[in-house]
Scaffold this active site. Structure first.
Site, PDB file in Angstrom:
ATOM      1  N   GLU A 218       0.768  -1.316  -0.127  1.00 53.06           N
ATOM      2  CA  GLU A 218       0.020  -0.156  -0.135  1.00 53.06           C
ATOM      3  C   GLU A 218       0.880   1.342  -0.029  1.00 53.06           C
ATOM      4  O   GLU A 218       1.373   1.679   1.083  1.00 53.06           O
ATOM      5  CB  GLU A 218      -0.940   0.012   1.279  1.00 53.06           C
ATOM      6  CG  GLU A 218      -1.710  -1.157   1.310  1.00 53.06           C
ATOM      7  CD  GLU A 218      -2.795  -1.608   0.030  1.00 53.06           C
ATOM      8  OE1 GLU A 218      -2.968  -0.512  -0.576  1.00 53.06           O
ATOM      9  OE2 GLU A 218      -3.342  -2.584  -0.145  1.00 53.06           O
ATOM     10  N   CYS A 252      -1.960   9.167   2.781  1.00 57.84           N
ATOM     11  CA  CYS A 252      -1.434   8.580   1.459  1.00 57.84           C
ATOM     12  C   CYS A 252      -2.542   8.881   0.458  1.00 57.84           C
ATOM     13  O   CYS A 252      -2.346   8.813  -0.546  1.00 57.84           O
ATOM     14  CB  CYS A 252      -0.971   7.120   1.603  1.00 57.84           C
ATOM     15  SG  CYS A 252      -2.577   6.132   2.212  1.00 57.84           S
TER      16      CYS A 252
END
Length: 473
Positions: A218, A252
Protein backbone atom coordinates in the site's frame (compact mmCIF):
# COMPACT_ATOMS: atom_id res chain seq x y z
CA UNK A 1 18.64 -3.93 20.90
CA UNK A 2 21.68 -2.60 19.00
CA UNK A 3 23.47 -5.91 18.35
CA UNK A 4 22.40 -6.95 14.80
CA UNK A 5 22.96 -10.65 15.47
CA UNK A 6 20.94 -10.53 18.70
CA UNK A 7 18.17 -8.56 17.01
CA UNK A 8 17.93 -11.02 14.13
CA UNK A 9 17.94 -13.98 16.51
CA UNK A 10 15.18 -12.44 18.62
CA UNK A 11 12.98 -11.81 15.57
CA UNK A 12 13.67 -15.29 14.24
CA UNK A 13 12.77 -16.86 17.59
CA UNK A 14 9.51 -14.90 17.69
CA UNK A 15 8.70 -15.94 14.14
CA UNK A 16 9.47 -19.61 14.87
CA UNK A 17 7.26 -19.56 17.97
CA UNK A 18 4.35 -18.33 15.84
CA UNK A 19 5.11 -20.98 13.21
CA UNK A 20 4.99 -23.71 15.85
CA UNK A 21 1.77 -22.36 17.33
CA UNK A 22 0.17 -22.26 13.89
CA UNK A 23 1.24 -25.84 13.18
CA UNK A 24 -0.40 -26.93 16.43
CA UNK A 25 -3.66 -25.08 15.62
CA UNK A 26 -3.72 -24.54 11.85
CA UNK A 27 -7.36 -23.60 11.35
CA UNK A 28 -9.19 -21.88 14.22
CA UNK A 29 -12.98 -22.02 14.04
CA UNK A 30 -15.26 -19.05 13.69
CA UNK A 31 -15.93 -18.89 17.46
CA UNK A 32 -12.22 -18.55 18.18
CA UNK A 33 -11.67 -15.96 15.47
CA UNK A 34 -14.59 -13.88 16.69
CA UNK A 35 -13.26 -14.15 20.24
CA UNK A 36 -9.88 -12.82 19.05
CA UNK A 37 -11.57 -9.91 17.28
CA UNK A 38 -13.69 -9.13 20.33
CA UNK A 39 -10.57 -9.12 22.53
CA UNK A 40 -8.91 -6.72 20.09
CA UNK A 41 -11.95 -4.44 20.11
CA UNK A 42 -12.04 -4.35 23.90
CA UNK A 43 -8.31 -3.60 24.09
CA UNK A 44 -8.73 -0.72 21.64
CA UNK A 45 -11.69 0.73 23.52
CA UNK A 46 -9.84 0.51 26.84
CA UNK A 47 -6.66 2.04 25.46
CA UNK A 48 -8.01 4.57 22.96
CA UNK A 49 -7.27 7.57 25.17
CA UNK A 50 -3.75 6.43 25.99
CA UNK A 51 -3.07 5.68 22.32
CA UNK A 52 -4.33 9.12 21.25
CA UNK A 53 -2.02 10.75 23.79
CA UNK A 54 0.93 8.67 22.59
CA UNK A 55 0.27 9.65 18.96
CA UNK A 56 0.00 13.30 20.04
CA UNK A 57 3.39 13.06 21.77
CA UNK A 58 5.02 11.33 18.80
CA UNK A 59 3.85 14.08 16.43
CA UNK A 60 4.49 16.98 18.78
CA UNK A 61 0.86 17.94 18.18
CA UNK A 62 -1.63 15.50 16.76
CA UNK A 63 -5.29 16.45 16.96
CA UNK A 64 -7.06 14.13 19.40
CA UNK A 65 -10.29 14.63 17.47
CA UNK A 66 -8.55 13.55 14.25
CA UNK A 67 -7.13 10.48 15.98
CA UNK A 68 -10.60 9.53 17.19
CA UNK A 69 -12.18 10.13 13.79
CA UNK A 70 -9.43 8.91 11.45
CA UNK A 71 -7.84 6.13 13.50
CA UNK A 72 -9.95 4.84 16.39
CA UNK A 73 -13.31 4.88 14.58
CA UNK A 74 -12.17 3.15 11.34
CA UNK A 75 -10.17 0.61 13.37
CA UNK A 76 -13.29 -0.25 15.37
CA UNK A 77 -15.31 -0.43 12.17
CA UNK A 78 -12.80 -2.85 10.62
CA UNK A 79 -12.84 -5.09 13.71
CA UNK A 80 -16.63 -5.03 14.09
CA UNK A 81 -17.20 -5.66 10.38
CA UNK A 82 -14.89 -8.68 10.42
CA UNK A 83 -16.48 -10.06 13.59
CA UNK A 84 -19.99 -9.77 12.12
CA UNK A 85 -19.13 -11.41 8.81
CA UNK A 86 -16.27 -13.85 9.41
CA UNK A 87 -18.50 -16.90 9.89
CA UNK A 88 -20.05 -16.35 6.47
CA UNK A 89 -16.69 -15.59 4.86
CA UNK A 90 -15.29 -18.90 6.12
CA UNK A 91 -17.96 -21.07 4.51
CA UNK A 92 -16.74 -23.26 1.64
CA UNK A 93 -18.12 -22.01 -1.65
CA UNK A 94 -19.60 -24.51 -4.09
CA UNK A 95 -18.44 -24.06 -7.68
CA UNK A 96 -19.97 -25.46 -10.86
CA UNK A 97 -18.53 -28.63 -12.39
CA UNK A 98 -18.23 -29.18 -16.12
CA UNK A 99 -20.59 -31.72 -17.65
CA UNK A 100 -17.62 -33.99 -18.39
CA UNK A 101 -16.68 -34.34 -14.72
CA UNK A 102 -20.12 -34.75 -13.17
CA UNK A 103 -21.37 -36.05 -10.79
CA UNK A 104 -18.21 -34.85 -9.04
CA UNK A 105 -18.37 -31.70 -6.93
CA UNK A 106 -16.12 -28.63 -6.67
CA UNK A 107 -15.68 -26.10 -3.91
CA UNK A 108 -13.33 -23.37 -2.68
CA UNK A 109 -12.08 -23.78 0.89
CA UNK A 110 -10.64 -20.78 2.73
CA UNK A 111 -7.50 -21.74 4.61
CA UNK A 112 -5.33 -19.56 6.88
CA UNK A 113 -1.91 -18.82 5.39
CA UNK A 114 0.08 -19.10 8.62
CA UNK A 115 2.23 -16.25 9.92
CA UNK A 116 1.52 -12.78 8.50
CA UNK A 117 3.84 -9.76 8.76
CA UNK A 118 2.53 -6.18 8.86
CA UNK A 119 4.90 -3.20 8.47
CA UNK A 120 3.21 -0.02 9.72
CA UNK A 121 3.98 3.59 8.66
CA UNK A 122 4.14 6.56 11.01
CA UNK A 123 1.32 8.70 9.62
CA UNK A 124 -1.63 6.60 10.89
CA UNK A 125 0.10 4.14 13.23
CA UNK A 126 -3.08 2.89 14.89
CA UNK A 127 -5.43 2.38 11.94
CA UNK A 128 -2.73 0.99 9.65
CA UNK A 129 -1.77 -1.62 12.23
CA UNK A 130 -5.18 -2.66 13.56
CA UNK A 131 -7.18 -2.74 10.30
CA UNK A 132 -4.86 -5.30 8.66
CA UNK A 133 -4.54 -7.12 11.99
CA UNK A 134 -8.33 -7.54 12.08
CA UNK A 135 -8.31 -8.98 8.56
CA UNK A 136 -5.43 -11.34 9.34
CA UNK A 137 -7.10 -12.59 12.55
CA UNK A 138 -10.40 -13.06 10.74
CA UNK A 139 -8.54 -15.24 8.25
CA UNK A 140 -7.17 -17.36 11.13
CA UNK A 141 -3.50 -16.32 11.03
CA UNK A 142 -0.76 -15.53 13.51
CA UNK A 143 0.53 -11.97 13.15
CA UNK A 144 3.74 -10.00 13.71
CA UNK A 145 3.51 -6.19 13.50
CA UNK A 146 6.51 -3.89 12.99
CA UNK A 147 5.74 -0.34 14.15
CA UNK A 148 7.48 2.74 12.76
CA UNK A 149 10.53 4.07 14.55
CA UNK A 150 9.06 7.59 14.08
CA UNK A 151 6.17 6.81 16.45
CA UNK A 152 7.97 5.05 19.33
CA UNK A 153 5.52 5.99 22.11
CA UNK A 154 2.60 4.69 20.09
CA UNK A 155 4.49 1.49 19.40
CA UNK A 156 5.23 0.96 23.07
CA UNK A 157 1.63 1.55 24.15
CA UNK A 158 0.23 -0.67 21.41
CA UNK A 159 2.70 -3.45 22.24
CA UNK A 160 1.60 -3.39 25.87
CA UNK A 161 -2.13 -3.29 25.08
CA UNK A 162 -1.88 -6.10 22.56
CA UNK A 163 0.39 -8.10 24.86
CA UNK A 164 -2.24 -7.89 27.59
CA UNK A 165 -4.80 -9.78 25.49
CA UNK A 166 -2.78 -11.95 23.09
CA UNK A 167 0.18 -14.27 23.65
CA UNK A 168 3.27 -13.49 21.56
CA UNK A 169 2.76 -16.65 19.52
CA UNK A 170 -0.59 -15.27 18.30
CA UNK A 171 0.01 -11.50 17.92
CA UNK A 172 3.29 -9.70 18.58
CA UNK A 173 4.09 -6.00 18.19
CA UNK A 174 7.75 -5.29 17.39
CA UNK A 175 9.41 -1.90 17.87
CA UNK A 176 12.81 -0.83 16.63
CA UNK A 177 14.77 1.21 14.11
CA UNK A 178 15.06 0.96 10.32
CA UNK A 179 17.58 -1.86 10.64
CA UNK A 180 15.00 -3.81 12.64
CA UNK A 181 12.46 -3.15 9.88
CA UNK A 182 14.85 -4.60 7.29
CA UNK A 183 15.38 -7.72 9.41
CA UNK A 184 11.61 -7.99 9.83
CA UNK A 185 10.97 -7.72 6.09
CA UNK A 186 13.47 -10.51 5.45
CA UNK A 187 11.58 -13.10 7.51
CA UNK A 188 9.89 -15.87 5.48
CA UNK A 189 6.34 -14.80 6.23
CA UNK A 190 3.41 -16.49 4.55
CA UNK A 191 2.23 -13.01 3.56
CA UNK A 192 3.68 -9.54 4.12
CA UNK A 193 1.71 -6.29 4.06
CA UNK A 194 3.67 -3.04 3.83
CA UNK A 195 2.25 0.48 3.94
CA UNK A 196 4.64 3.32 3.13
CA UNK A 197 6.56 5.04 0.37
CA UNK A 198 7.10 3.64 -3.11
CA UNK A 199 10.89 3.74 -2.64
CA UNK A 200 10.79 1.65 0.55
CA UNK A 201 8.14 -0.57 -1.03
CA UNK A 202 10.68 -1.60 -3.66
CA UNK A 203 13.13 -2.60 -0.92
CA UNK A 204 10.44 -4.58 0.92
CA UNK A 205 9.46 -6.41 -2.26
CA UNK A 206 13.11 -7.19 -3.01
CA UNK A 207 13.63 -8.67 0.48
CA UNK A 208 10.38 -10.65 0.27
CA UNK A 209 11.37 -12.07 -3.11
CA UNK A 210 14.27 -13.95 -1.53
CA UNK A 211 11.71 -16.04 0.39
CA UNK A 212 9.01 -16.00 -2.32
CA UNK A 213 6.84 -14.22 0.23
CA UNK A 214 3.68 -12.80 -1.36
CA UNK A 215 3.29 -9.09 -0.64
CA UNK A 216 0.56 -6.51 -0.45
CA UNK A 217 2.04 -3.05 -0.96
CA UNK A 218 0.00 0.00 0.00
CA UNK A 219 2.05 2.90 -1.32
CA UNK A 220 0.98 6.38 -2.41
CA UNK A 221 1.75 8.75 -5.22
CA UNK A 222 0.28 11.99 -6.44
CA UNK A 223 -3.49 11.64 -6.06
CA UNK A 224 -5.31 14.23 -8.19
CA UNK A 225 -8.52 16.11 -7.55
CA UNK A 226 -10.42 17.36 -10.62
CA UNK A 227 -13.00 20.11 -10.38
CA UNK A 228 -15.33 19.98 -13.38
CA UNK A 229 -16.54 23.15 -15.13
CA UNK A 230 -19.55 24.58 -13.38
CA UNK A 231 -19.08 22.69 -10.13
CA UNK A 232 -19.33 25.09 -7.15
CA UNK A 233 -15.76 26.01 -6.27
CA UNK A 234 -16.64 26.74 -2.66
CA UNK A 235 -17.98 23.20 -2.17
CA UNK A 236 -15.00 21.59 -3.89
CA UNK A 237 -12.48 23.75 -2.03
CA UNK A 238 -14.07 23.02 1.33
CA UNK A 239 -13.74 19.26 0.86
CA UNK A 240 -10.35 19.33 -0.84
CA UNK A 241 -8.79 21.58 1.81
CA UNK A 242 -10.15 19.41 4.61
CA UNK A 243 -8.55 16.37 2.97
CA UNK A 244 -5.31 18.30 2.49
CA UNK A 245 -5.16 19.73 6.02
CA UNK A 246 -6.32 16.75 8.08
CA UNK A 247 -3.24 15.33 9.83
CA UNK A 248 -1.39 18.24 8.18
CA UNK A 249 -1.70 16.49 4.84
CA UNK A 250 0.27 13.47 6.02
CA UNK A 251 -2.16 11.04 4.46
CA UNK A 252 -1.42 8.65 1.60
CA UNK A 253 -4.80 9.39 -0.04
CA UNK A 254 -4.76 13.16 0.54
CA UNK A 255 -5.34 15.23 -2.63
CA UNK A 256 -1.83 15.89 -3.93
CA UNK A 257 -2.77 18.48 -6.55
CA UNK A 258 -5.99 19.95 -7.93
CA UNK A 259 -6.94 20.46 -11.58
CA UNK A 260 -9.31 23.41 -12.05
CA UNK A 261 -10.81 24.93 -15.23
CA UNK A 262 -8.48 27.53 -16.72
CA UNK A 263 -9.39 31.01 -15.53
CA UNK A 264 -10.80 29.83 -12.19
CA UNK A 265 -7.48 29.47 -10.36
CA UNK A 266 -7.85 32.65 -8.32
CA UNK A 267 -11.51 31.95 -7.54
CA UNK A 268 -10.41 28.54 -6.24
CA UNK A 269 -7.69 30.22 -4.15
CA UNK A 270 -10.29 32.54 -2.59
CA UNK A 271 -12.57 29.58 -1.85
CA UNK A 272 -9.65 27.62 -0.36
CA UNK A 273 -8.71 30.54 1.89
CA UNK A 274 -12.28 30.77 3.14
CA UNK A 275 -12.43 27.01 3.73
CA UNK A 276 -9.24 26.95 5.78
CA UNK A 277 -10.38 29.95 7.81
CA UNK A 278 -13.57 28.07 8.72
CA UNK A 279 -11.75 24.84 9.54
CA UNK A 280 -8.74 26.33 11.33
CA UNK A 281 -9.21 29.99 12.40
CA UNK A 282 -5.80 29.74 14.10
CA UNK A 283 -2.85 27.42 13.58
CA UNK A 284 -0.10 27.85 16.16
CA UNK A 285 -1.91 26.85 19.34
CA UNK A 286 -4.87 25.16 17.66
CA UNK A 287 -5.15 21.56 18.96
CA UNK A 288 -7.19 20.65 15.86
CA UNK A 289 -4.30 21.43 13.50
CA UNK A 290 -1.62 18.75 13.60
CA UNK A 291 2.13 19.22 13.37
CA UNK A 292 4.50 17.73 10.81
CA UNK A 293 5.85 14.53 12.34
CA UNK A 294 9.53 15.52 12.66
CA UNK A 295 12.15 18.11 11.73
CA UNK A 296 13.35 16.19 8.66
CA UNK A 297 9.89 16.10 7.08
CA UNK A 298 9.27 19.75 8.04
CA UNK A 299 12.52 20.74 6.29
CA UNK A 300 11.55 18.68 3.24
CA UNK A 301 8.20 20.49 2.93
CA UNK A 302 9.75 23.91 3.55
CA UNK A 303 12.29 23.04 0.84
CA UNK A 304 9.48 22.37 -1.64
CA UNK A 305 8.14 25.88 -1.02
CA UNK A 306 11.56 27.53 -1.26
CA UNK A 307 12.29 25.74 -4.53
CA UNK A 308 8.90 26.75 -5.94
CA UNK A 309 9.45 30.43 -5.07
CA UNK A 310 12.94 30.36 -6.57
CA UNK A 311 11.52 28.90 -9.81
CA UNK A 312 9.00 31.75 -10.12
CA UNK A 313 5.91 29.92 -8.90
CA UNK A 314 3.38 31.78 -6.76
CA UNK A 315 3.23 30.40 -3.22
CA UNK A 316 0.20 31.52 -1.20
CA UNK A 317 0.32 30.55 2.47
CA UNK A 318 -3.04 30.42 4.24
CA UNK A 319 -2.62 31.70 7.78
CA UNK A 320 -6.03 33.04 8.86
CA UNK A 321 -4.82 34.72 12.07
CA UNK A 322 -1.51 35.83 10.52
CA UNK A 323 0.43 34.19 13.33
CA UNK A 324 4.18 33.75 13.47
CA UNK A 325 4.66 29.98 13.32
CA UNK A 326 7.70 28.64 15.17
CA UNK A 327 9.53 26.10 12.96
CA UNK A 328 10.50 24.23 16.12
CA UNK A 329 6.80 23.46 16.69
CA UNK A 330 6.57 22.11 13.11
CA UNK A 331 3.19 23.71 12.40
CA UNK A 332 3.29 24.40 8.66
CA UNK A 333 0.66 26.75 7.26
CA UNK A 334 -1.40 25.33 4.38
CA UNK A 335 0.00 26.61 1.10
CA UNK A 336 -1.27 26.79 -2.48
CA UNK A 337 1.26 26.74 -5.32
CA UNK A 338 0.34 28.26 -8.68
CA UNK A 339 2.36 28.26 -11.89
CA UNK A 340 4.87 25.66 -10.72
CA UNK A 341 7.16 24.26 -13.43
CA UNK A 342 6.66 20.54 -13.92
CA UNK A 343 10.24 19.62 -13.00
CA UNK A 344 9.91 20.90 -9.40
CA UNK A 345 9.91 18.35 -6.59
CA UNK A 346 6.48 19.56 -5.46
CA UNK A 347 5.17 18.49 -8.87
CA UNK A 348 7.11 15.22 -9.08
CA UNK A 349 7.17 13.76 -5.56
CA UNK A 350 4.34 12.79 -3.25
CA UNK A 351 3.96 15.87 -1.04
CA UNK A 352 2.70 14.33 2.21
CA UNK A 353 2.04 17.71 3.78
CA UNK A 354 -0.35 20.72 3.66
CA UNK A 355 0.85 21.98 0.26
CA UNK A 356 -1.48 21.94 -2.75
CA UNK A 357 -0.41 22.77 -6.32
CA UNK A 358 -3.24 24.29 -8.38
CA UNK A 359 -3.05 23.29 -12.06
CA UNK A 360 -5.36 24.81 -14.72
CA UNK A 361 -6.79 22.72 -17.58
CA UNK A 362 -8.59 23.81 -20.76
CA UNK A 363 -11.01 20.90 -21.20
CA UNK A 364 -11.66 17.45 -19.73
CA UNK A 365 -9.59 15.80 -22.47
CA UNK A 366 -6.57 17.80 -21.34
CA UNK A 367 -7.18 16.98 -17.68
CA UNK A 368 -7.40 13.27 -18.38
CA UNK A 369 -4.25 13.38 -20.52
CA UNK A 370 -2.41 15.14 -17.71
CA UNK A 371 -3.32 12.35 -15.29
CA UNK A 372 -2.63 9.55 -17.80
CA UNK A 373 0.90 10.87 -18.47
CA UNK A 374 1.81 10.40 -14.80
CA UNK A 375 2.24 7.33 -12.58
CA UNK A 376 -1.04 5.76 -11.50
CA UNK A 377 -2.07 7.23 -8.12
CA UNK A 378 -3.54 5.63 -5.02
CA UNK A 379 -6.68 7.80 -5.14
CA UNK A 380 -8.54 10.11 -7.50
CA UNK A 381 -11.22 12.68 -6.68
CA UNK A 382 -13.70 14.08 -9.19
CA UNK A 383 -16.15 16.89 -8.48
CA UNK A 384 -19.03 16.95 -10.96
CA UNK A 385 -22.81 16.47 -11.19
CA UNK A 386 -22.86 15.23 -14.78
CA UNK A 387 -23.34 11.42 -14.89
CA UNK A 388 -21.81 11.05 -18.35
CA UNK A 389 -18.62 12.88 -17.38
CA UNK A 390 -18.40 10.91 -14.12
CA UNK A 391 -18.65 7.64 -16.09
CA UNK A 392 -15.99 8.87 -18.48
CA UNK A 393 -13.54 9.75 -15.70
CA UNK A 394 -14.12 6.41 -13.97
CA UNK A 395 -13.55 4.59 -17.28
CA UNK A 396 -10.56 6.51 -18.60
CA UNK A 397 -8.44 6.90 -15.46
CA UNK A 398 -6.56 4.33 -13.41
CA UNK A 399 -6.18 4.74 -9.66
CA UNK A 400 -6.37 2.62 -6.54
CA UNK A 401 -9.78 4.05 -5.62
CA UNK A 402 -12.10 6.97 -6.31
CA UNK A 403 -14.37 9.25 -4.32
CA UNK A 404 -16.79 11.38 -6.33
CA UNK A 405 -17.76 14.80 -4.91
CA UNK A 406 -15.70 14.35 -1.77
CA UNK A 407 -12.28 13.08 -0.71
CA UNK A 408 -10.88 10.05 1.15
CA UNK A 409 -14.27 8.51 2.00
CA UNK A 410 -13.86 5.45 -0.24
CA UNK A 411 -11.19 4.30 2.22
CA UNK A 412 -13.75 4.18 5.03
CA UNK A 413 -16.05 1.71 3.25
CA UNK A 414 -15.35 -1.77 4.60
CA UNK A 415 -17.31 -3.23 1.69
CA UNK A 416 -14.80 -1.83 -0.84
CA UNK A 417 -11.30 -3.11 -1.59
CA UNK A 418 -8.49 -0.72 -0.67
CA UNK A 419 -5.24 -0.87 -2.58
CA UNK A 420 -3.09 0.77 -5.21
CA UNK A 421 -2.26 0.09 -8.84
CA UNK A 422 1.19 0.11 -10.42
CA UNK A 423 3.53 2.50 -8.55
CA UNK A 424 0.84 3.15 -5.91
CA UNK A 425 0.79 -0.46 -4.80
CA UNK A 426 -0.49 -3.97 -5.37
CA UNK A 427 -3.08 -6.14 -3.67
CA UNK A 428 -6.10 -5.19 -1.57
CA UNK A 429 -7.50 -5.44 1.89
CA UNK A 430 -10.41 -4.11 4.02
CA UNK A 431 -13.46 -6.21 4.81
CA UNK A 432 -13.95 -9.40 2.80
CA UNK A 433 -11.04 -8.40 0.58
CA UNK A 434 -8.67 -8.47 3.56
CA UNK A 435 -9.95 -11.90 4.58
CA UNK A 436 -9.25 -13.13 1.05
CA UNK A 437 -5.79 -11.55 0.94
CA UNK A 438 -4.72 -13.35 4.12
CA UNK A 439 -6.32 -16.68 3.14
CA UNK A 440 -5.41 -19.42 0.71
CA UNK A 441 -8.28 -20.04 -1.67
CA UNK A 442 -7.90 -23.80 -1.93
CA UNK A 443 -9.66 -25.39 -4.88
CA UNK A 444 -11.09 -28.83 -3.99
CA UNK A 445 -12.62 -31.41 -6.33
CA UNK A 446 -14.57 -34.29 -4.78
CA UNK A 447 -14.80 -37.27 -7.06
CA UNK A 448 -17.97 -39.34 -7.02
CA UNK A 449 -18.12 -43.12 -6.66
CA UNK A 450 -19.03 -43.41 -10.35
CA UNK A 451 -16.86 -41.37 -12.72
CA UNK A 452 -16.55 -41.05 -16.45
CA UNK A 453 -12.86 -40.22 -16.03
CA UNK A 454 -12.11 -43.96 -16.05
CA UNK A 455 -13.10 -44.02 -19.73
CA UNK A 456 -10.11 -41.81 -20.55
CA UNK A 457 -7.39 -43.99 -19.05
CA UNK A 458 -5.04 -46.30 -20.93
CA UNK A 459 -4.91 -48.55 -22.74
CA UNK A 460 -6.08 -46.11 -25.40
CA UNK A 461 -8.24 -47.65 -28.08
CA UNK A 462 -11.49 -47.22 -29.94
CA UNK A 463 -13.42 -46.23 -26.84
CA UNK A 464 -10.85 -43.51 -26.03
CA UNK A 465 -10.86 -42.30 -29.64
CA UNK A 466 -14.64 -41.93 -29.55
CA UNK A 467 -14.51 -40.09 -26.23
CA UNK A 468 -11.71 -37.70 -27.24
CA UNK A 469 -13.58 -36.85 -30.47
CA UNK A 470 -16.55 -35.94 -28.31
CA UNK A 471 -14.42 -33.81 -25.99
CA UNK A 472 -12.65 -31.99 -28.81
CA UNK A 473 -15.66 -31.47 -31.02
Amino acid sequence: MNDPALRARSLQNLFESQRRAFAAHPCPGDHQRRAHLLALERALRAGAGELAQAIHEDFGCRSTAETQLLEVFPSLEAIRHARRHVKRWMRPEARPVSLWFQPGRARVVWQPLGVVGIIVPWNYPLFLSLAPLAAALAAGNRVMIKMSELTPRTGQVLARLVGNVFPDDLVAVVNGDAAMAREFGGLPFDHLLFTGSTAVGREVMRAAAANLTPVTLELGGKSPAIVAPGFPLSEAADKIMYGKCANAGQTCVAPDYVLVPAGTEHAFVDAARAAVARLYPTLAANPDYSAVVNARHYARLAGYLEEARAAGATVLEINPAREILDPAARKLAPALVLGAPEDLRVMQEEIFGPILPVVPYHDLDAALRYIAERPRPLALYFFDRDPARIRRVLTETHSGGVTVNDVILHVAQESLPFGGVGPSGMGHYHGRHGFETFSKQKGVFLQSRLSGADLLKPPYGKRFAAMIRLLLR
